[in-house]
Design an enzyme around this catalytic site. Structure first.
Site, PDB file in Angstrom:
ATOM      1  N   HIS A 132      60.129  28.808  32.438  1.00  0.00           N
ATOM      2  CA  HIS A 132      59.982  29.906  33.402  1.00  0.00           C
ATOM      3  C   HIS A 132      59.057  31.034  32.950  1.00  0.00           C
ATOM      4  O   HIS A 132      59.382  32.219  33.096  1.00  0.00           O
ATOM      5  CB  HIS A 132      61.368  30.490  33.700  1.00  0.00           C
ATOM      6  CG  HIS A 132      62.375  29.487  34.117  1.00  0.00           C
ATOM      7  ND1 HIS A 132      62.085  28.395  34.899  1.00  0.00           N
ATOM      8  CD2 HIS A 132      63.709  29.377  33.837  1.00  0.00           C
ATOM      9  CE1 HIS A 132      63.164  27.668  35.086  1.00  0.00           C
ATOM     10  NE2 HIS A 132      64.160  28.226  34.453  1.00  0.00           N
ATOM     11  N   ASP A 169      63.457  24.178  39.819  1.00  0.00           N
ATOM     12  CA  ASP A 169      64.643  24.842  39.256  1.00  0.00           C
ATOM     13  C   ASP A 169      65.832  24.735  40.219  1.00  0.00           C
ATOM     14  O   ASP A 169      66.830  25.447  40.075  1.00  0.00           O
ATOM     15  CB  ASP A 169      64.394  26.301  38.894  1.00  0.00           C
ATOM     16  CG  ASP A 169      65.478  26.836  37.962  1.00  0.00           C
ATOM     17  OD1 ASP A 169      65.565  28.080  37.789  1.00  0.00           O
ATOM     18  OD2 ASP A 169      66.271  26.030  37.425  1.00  0.00           O
ATOM     19  N   ASN A 198      72.573  30.928  39.138  1.00  0.00           N
ATOM     20  CA  ASN A 198      72.706  32.364  38.884  1.00  0.00           C
ATOM     21  C   ASN A 198      71.681  33.228  39.601  1.00  0.00           C
ATOM     22  O   ASN A 198      71.311  34.302  39.100  1.00  0.00           O
ATOM     23  CB  ASN A 198      72.653  32.627  37.372  1.00  0.00           C
ATOM     24  CG  ASN A 198      73.802  31.956  36.646  1.00  0.00           C
ATOM     25  OD1 ASN A 198      74.961  32.175  36.980  1.00  0.00           O
ATOM     26  ND2 ASN A 198      73.489  31.108  35.689  1.00  0.00           N
TER      27      ASN A 198
HETATM   28  O1  LIG Z   1      68.050  27.219  35.698  1.00  0.00           O
HETATM   29  C1  LIG Z   1      67.574  27.895  34.781  1.00  0.00           C
HETATM   30  O2  LIG Z   1      66.718  27.440  34.019  1.00  0.00           O
HETATM   31  C2  LIG Z   1      68.103  29.243  34.595  1.00  0.00           C
HETATM   32  C3  LIG Z   1      69.433  29.538  34.448  1.00  0.00           C
HETATM   33  C4  LIG Z   1      70.482  28.636  34.130  1.00  0.00           C
HETATM   34  C5  LIG Z   1      70.360  27.535  33.357  1.00  0.00           C
HETATM   35  O3  LIG Z   1      69.222  27.113  32.925  1.00  0.00           O
HETATM   36  C6  LIG Z   1      71.547  26.757  32.938  1.00  0.00           C
HETATM   37  O4  LIG Z   1      72.652  27.068  33.348  1.00  0.00           O
HETATM   38  O5  LIG Z   1      71.345  25.825  32.173  1.00  0.00           O
HETATM   39  C7  LIG Z   1      69.845  30.937  34.586  1.00  0.00           C
HETATM   40  O6  LIG Z   1      69.001  31.829  34.483  1.00  0.00           O
HETATM   41  O7  LIG Z   1      71.050  31.190  34.814  1.00  0.00           O
END
Ligand SMILES: O=C(O)/C=C(\C=C(/O)C(=O)O)C(=O)O
Length: 291
Positions: A176, A243, A248
């Site tokens: 990201h 994504d 979140n």
């Molecule tokens: O999806 C993303 O990369 C970002 C998030 C979450 C995760 O990566 C995850 O739970 O593994 C986030 O910012 O909460």
């Protein structure tokens, strides 16, 4: 109950027609919890986002391949991800989360299941940072498999993380765009550090997460200059993903079809779009297909 939003219920069909073999290099599977329970130690509880929904989304978007990144809500239980990869007949690969004491047999089974890398999180709302000794140990175990490491961090972590990452003897993919704050502009120290890091050919970067980088909200155009610069500077070491299902996200849940349309601004040249969506993911995740 989490105040995070569910994924967009009816994304648009993109105006952008993706090249054949286009890969969503960053997406997740959540549950379904009844079949694949979430980890007790998780920091959020998402809605179910099963493989059938992901497959349908990819069909709508024109995506033919994907890399499923283990979501932290499942901890180091990678079974939901492996199940989705198995249903995709070789078109999907995976990035796992594993413990420091993971065995070679467990890694071999993950490799057989389509995994080609491990992920380490340094993001406050996702819980405890990855332990650096564990990172070094795991990298020593997975490097012989030809895997790489996906590094997920908040922008303000990069100053301390950069020297540590530079010591790691493995290819690393940064998630990201380093989660920079678009309102601070491309001259902000964190983005300059990211570009400096990318001068080292061990590093790749995902130019997705516009909805996380943006401070202006949809259509997230304020994130485009960051993605565009990375594509122009490092066209052979960039990846992109939806994504989905967007863990979140508390406001402005993106329309995944509109995220695809952002690619017209991020990589308007046909050659760069093909490298971003086809050549680069093939080189990293399907190296056996390299001509
Ligand atoms: O999806 C993303 O990369 C970002 C998030 C979450 C995760 O990566 C995850 O739970 O593994 C986030 O910012 O909460």
């Amino acid at each position: 109950m989490s105040d995070a939003l569910p994924y967009h219920p009816s994304p648009k069909k993109p105006d952008v027609v993706l090249p054949a073999g286009a890969c969503d290099a960053h997406c997740h599977i959540f549950g379904p919890a009844a079949e694949f329970p979430f980890a007790p130690e998780r920091n959020y509880t998402p809605v179910d986002a099963p493989k059938a929904k992901l497959f349908a989304l990819h069909c709508l978007l024109g995506i033919e391949r994907a890399v499923i990144v283990q979501a932290s809500c499942h901890g180091t239980d990678n079974t939901a991800m492996i199940d989705a990869i198995a249903a995709a007949a070789g078109r999907y690969r995976g990035i796992a989360m594993v413990k420091q004491d993971v065995t070679d047999a467990e890694l071999a089974a993950l490799h057989e299941g389509g995994v080609r890398g491990v992920r380490f999180n340094f993001v406050t709302h996702l819980g405890q940072d990855a332990d650096l000794d564990a990172v070094r140990t795991v990298i020593g175990k997975v490097k012989p498999l030809g895997w790489h490491a996906v590094i997920h961090f908040e922008a303000d972590r990069l100053e301390k993380l950069a020297p540590i990452l530079k010591e790691l003897p493995i290819t690393m993919v940064i998630d990201h765009m380093g989660r920079v704050d678009a309102s601070l502009g491309v001259d902000q120290p964190a983005f300059r550090m990211l570009v400096d890091l990318m001068e080292d050919e061990r590093f790749w970067v995902k130019v997705c997460g516009s909805e996380r980088v943006s401070r202006a909200g949809p259509p997230f155009h304020d994130a485009v200059p960051f993605a565009r610069m990375l594509v122009d500077l490092f066209p052979d070491r960039v990846l992109w993903g939806t994504d989905w299902p967007h863990p979140n996200i508390k406001k402005h849940m993106p329309d995944d079809g509109a995220l695809v349309d952002l690619l017209a601004l991020i990589a308007p040249e046909e050659d760069k779009l093909r490298r971003l969506l086809v050549d680069n993911p093939t080189r990293l995740y399907w190296p056996e297909e390299r001509t």
